[in-house]
Motif scaffolding. Structure first.
Motif, PDB file in Angstrom:
ATOM      1  N   TYR A  22     113.335 -45.211  38.578  1.00  0.00           N
ATOM      2  CA  TYR A  22     113.219 -45.727  39.933  1.00  0.00           C
ATOM      3  C   TYR A  22     113.088 -44.642  41.008  1.00  0.00           C
ATOM      4  O   TYR A  22     112.370 -44.832  41.989  1.00  0.00           O
ATOM      5  CB  TYR A  22     114.408 -46.632  40.256  1.00  0.00           C
ATOM      6  N   LEU A  46     122.346 -45.562  33.033  1.00  0.00           N
ATOM      7  CA  LEU A  46     122.255 -45.201  34.447  1.00  0.00           C
ATOM      8  C   LEU A  46     121.267 -44.051  34.660  1.00  0.00           C
ATOM      9  O   LEU A  46     120.486 -44.061  35.622  1.00  0.00           O
ATOM     10  CB  LEU A  46     123.638 -44.811  34.980  1.00  0.00           C
ATOM     11  N   ILE A  54     120.356 -55.584  38.111  1.00  0.00           N
ATOM     12  CA  ILE A  54     121.062 -54.400  37.613  1.00  0.00           C
ATOM     13  C   ILE A  54     122.303 -54.135  38.464  1.00  0.00           C
ATOM     14  O   ILE A  54     123.386 -53.834  37.936  1.00  0.00           O
ATOM     15  CB  ILE A  54     120.124 -53.170  37.613  1.00  0.00           C
ATOM     16  N   THR A  55     122.166 -54.269  39.778  1.00  0.00           N
ATOM     17  CA  THR A  55     123.297 -54.040  40.677  1.00  0.00           C
ATOM     18  C   THR A  55     124.421 -55.039  40.432  1.00  0.00           C
ATOM     19  O   THR A  55     125.601 -54.663  40.349  1.00  0.00           O
ATOM     20  CB  THR A  55     122.841 -54.129  42.150  1.00  0.00           C
ATOM     21  N   VAL A  56     124.061 -56.320  40.297  1.00  0.00           N
ATOM     22  CA  VAL A  56     125.069 -57.352  40.016  1.00  0.00           C
ATOM     23  C   VAL A  56     125.782 -57.059  38.701  1.00  0.00           C
ATOM     24  O   VAL A  56     127.012 -57.178  38.597  1.00  0.00           O
ATOM     25  CB  VAL A  56     124.420 -58.751  39.984  1.00  0.00           C
ATOM     26  N   SER A  57     125.016 -56.666  37.674  1.00  0.00           N
ATOM     27  CA  SER A  57     125.615 -56.350  36.369  1.00  0.00           C
ATOM     28  C   SER A  57     126.631 -55.222  36.500  1.00  0.00           C
ATOM     29  O   SER A  57     127.741 -55.297  35.953  1.00  0.00           O
ATOM     30  CB  SER A  57     124.525 -55.962  35.366  1.00  0.00           C
ATOM     31  N   TYR A  58     126.254 -54.177  37.238  1.00  0.00           N
ATOM     32  CA  TYR A  58     127.153 -53.029  37.324  1.00  0.00           C
ATOM     33  C   TYR A  58     128.338 -53.273  38.253  1.00  0.00           C
ATOM     34  O   TYR A  58     129.392 -52.638  38.092  1.00  0.00           O
ATOM     35  CB  TYR A  58     126.371 -51.779  37.733  1.00  0.00           C
ATOM     36  N   ILE A  59     128.201 -54.171  39.196  1.00  0.00           N
ATOM     37  CA  ILE A  59     129.377 -54.557  39.988  1.00  0.00           C
ATOM     38  C   ILE A  59     130.416 -55.209  39.079  1.00  0.00           C
ATOM     39  O   ILE A  59     131.614 -54.891  39.139  1.00  0.00           O
ATOM     40  CB  ILE A  59     128.975 -55.513  41.125  1.00  0.00           C
ATOM     41  N   VAL A 114     116.280 -54.573  40.480  1.00  0.00           N
ATOM     42  CA  VAL A 114     117.382 -53.800  41.045  1.00  0.00           C
ATOM     43  C   VAL A 114     118.545 -54.722  41.405  1.00  0.00           C
ATOM     44  O   VAL A 114     119.718 -54.359  41.218  1.00  0.00           O
ATOM     45  CB  VAL A 114     116.904 -53.013  42.288  1.00  0.00           C
ATOM     46  N   PHE A 115     118.251 -55.928  41.882  1.00  0.00           N
ATOM     47  CA  PHE A 115     119.309 -56.887  42.206  1.00  0.00           C
ATOM     48  C   PHE A 115     120.125 -57.234  40.966  1.00  0.00           C
ATOM     49  O   PHE A 115     121.364 -57.185  40.991  1.00  0.00           O
ATOM     50  CB  PHE A 115     118.699 -58.155  42.803  1.00  0.00           C
ATOM     51  N   TYR A 175     126.684 -55.223  30.287  1.00  0.00           N
ATOM     52  CA  TYR A 175     127.582 -56.191  30.914  1.00  0.00           C
ATOM     53  C   TYR A 175     128.343 -56.997  29.853  1.00  0.00           C
ATOM     54  O   TYR A 175     129.577 -57.137  29.930  1.00  0.00           O
ATOM     55  CB  TYR A 175     126.783 -57.136  31.806  1.00  0.00           C
TER      56      TYR A 175
END
Length: 315
Positions: free
Chosen positions: A255, A248, A217-222, A214-215, A126
């Motif tokens: 996971y 990724l 990681i998801t925010v970072s990739y958004i 996971v939250f 990020y």
């Protein structure tokens, strides 16, 4: 050594690990892929540590986190495979109560740690993509050290109740664990007590750790994808996204097998025991085997240094 159920003891000094229940006659054959996977995991992760240590140009946040991941993978595989192979090869099934709890702690602690390191690596990507000009000032050696310590402390604290609760219960039914290693639930199911607190805590630990990680990681990739789509050319977007491919793939390698293993254990009541144990045993080896392969193939710096090493050229 007795392989029969024992009903006249409390808090046994040793447990008996069965390996893969129902497939004892095939243990020798089963050991071949397990041994090969362990050798690949050990060689691959030690190679990454060696290359990063030897090459000063790789002394940066991304590769520090990669080294942490390699160490974690080595500890997880070494905590389980040597004992597992001794069961397969020499029928050495006994494990002391203390050693069983120690193995339990290491397995759960470093599995949690592995997930936390992937979050740290997502943060690294990020900053590198969304704030490239501040990368060197944001992810200093001091910050990387603090992130590493936070990951270690979180894992150590969240895992501590597992052996403490397991040690608390009386064991008066049997000392035979129908498993290849001392997993938390595999051990406490033998207790002569109400173990609902163990079940609830295990579920809380899994959902909180995986859910939180996971939250983030998801925010970072958004944010990363938003920054990538703002780039002016397709080549620039592909090149920038390419720097995330290794991470990724590492996430998927951890996971997806982990989720499959968890769901199989929780809801696979009609699945044969030997299949459940085999799946869980393989799961512990999948990330340690795949992570070094992924990073050697997808990270040009490591791939280049490895080629130079194999061709006997100086770095």
């Amino acid at each position: 050594m007795s392989n029969s159920n024992t009903t006249n003891f409390t808090n046994p000094s040793t447990f008996i690990l069965l390996g893969i229940p129902g497939l004892e006659a095939d243990h020798i054959w089963i050991s071949i892929p397990f041994c090969a996977m362990y050798a690949i995991a050990a060689l691959g992760n030690f190679t990454i540590l060696f290359i990063v240590k030897r090459e000063p140009g790789l002394h940066g946040p991304m590769f520090y986190f990669l080294c942490m991941l390699a160490v974690t993978d080595l500890v997880i595989s070494t905590s389980t495979l040597p004992k597992m192979l001794s069961i397969f090869w020499f029928n050495s099934r006994e494990i002391s109560f203390s050693a069983c709890l120690t193995q339990m702690y290491f397995i759960h602690c470093f599995s949690t740690m592995e997930s936390g390191i992937l979050v740290a690596m997502a943060f690294d990507r990020y900053v590198a993509i969304c704030n490239p000009l501040r990368y060197s000032t944001t992810l200093t050696n001091s910050v990387v050290t603090k992130i590493g310590l936070a990951v270690v402390m979180r894992s150590g604290i969240l895992t501590l109740p597992y052996p403490l609760l397991a040690r608390k219960w009386p064991y008066c039914r049997t000392n035979i664990i129908p498993h290849s290693y001392c997993g938390h639930m595999a051990v406490v199911k033998l207790a002569c007590a109400d173990i609902r607190i163990n079940t609830y805590y295990g579920l809380f630990d899994f959902l909180s750790v995986i859910g939180m990680d996971v939250f983030f990681i998801t925010v970072s990739y958004i944010q990363i994808l938003r920054a990538i789509f703002r780039l002016p050319t397709k080549d620039a977007r592909l090149k920038t996204f390419g720097t995330c491919i290794s991470h990724l793939c590492a996430i998927l390698a951890l996971y997806i097998p982990g989720l499959f293993s968890y769901l199989t254990q929780r809801f696979g009541h009609n699945v044969p025991v030997h299949f459940l144990v085999l799946i869980v045993s393989v799961y512990l080896l999948v990330p340690p085997v795949l992570h070094p392969i992924i990073y050697r193939l997808k990270t040009k710096q490591i791939q280049g240094r490895l080629i130079q090493l194999l061709t006997h050229k100086e770095f």
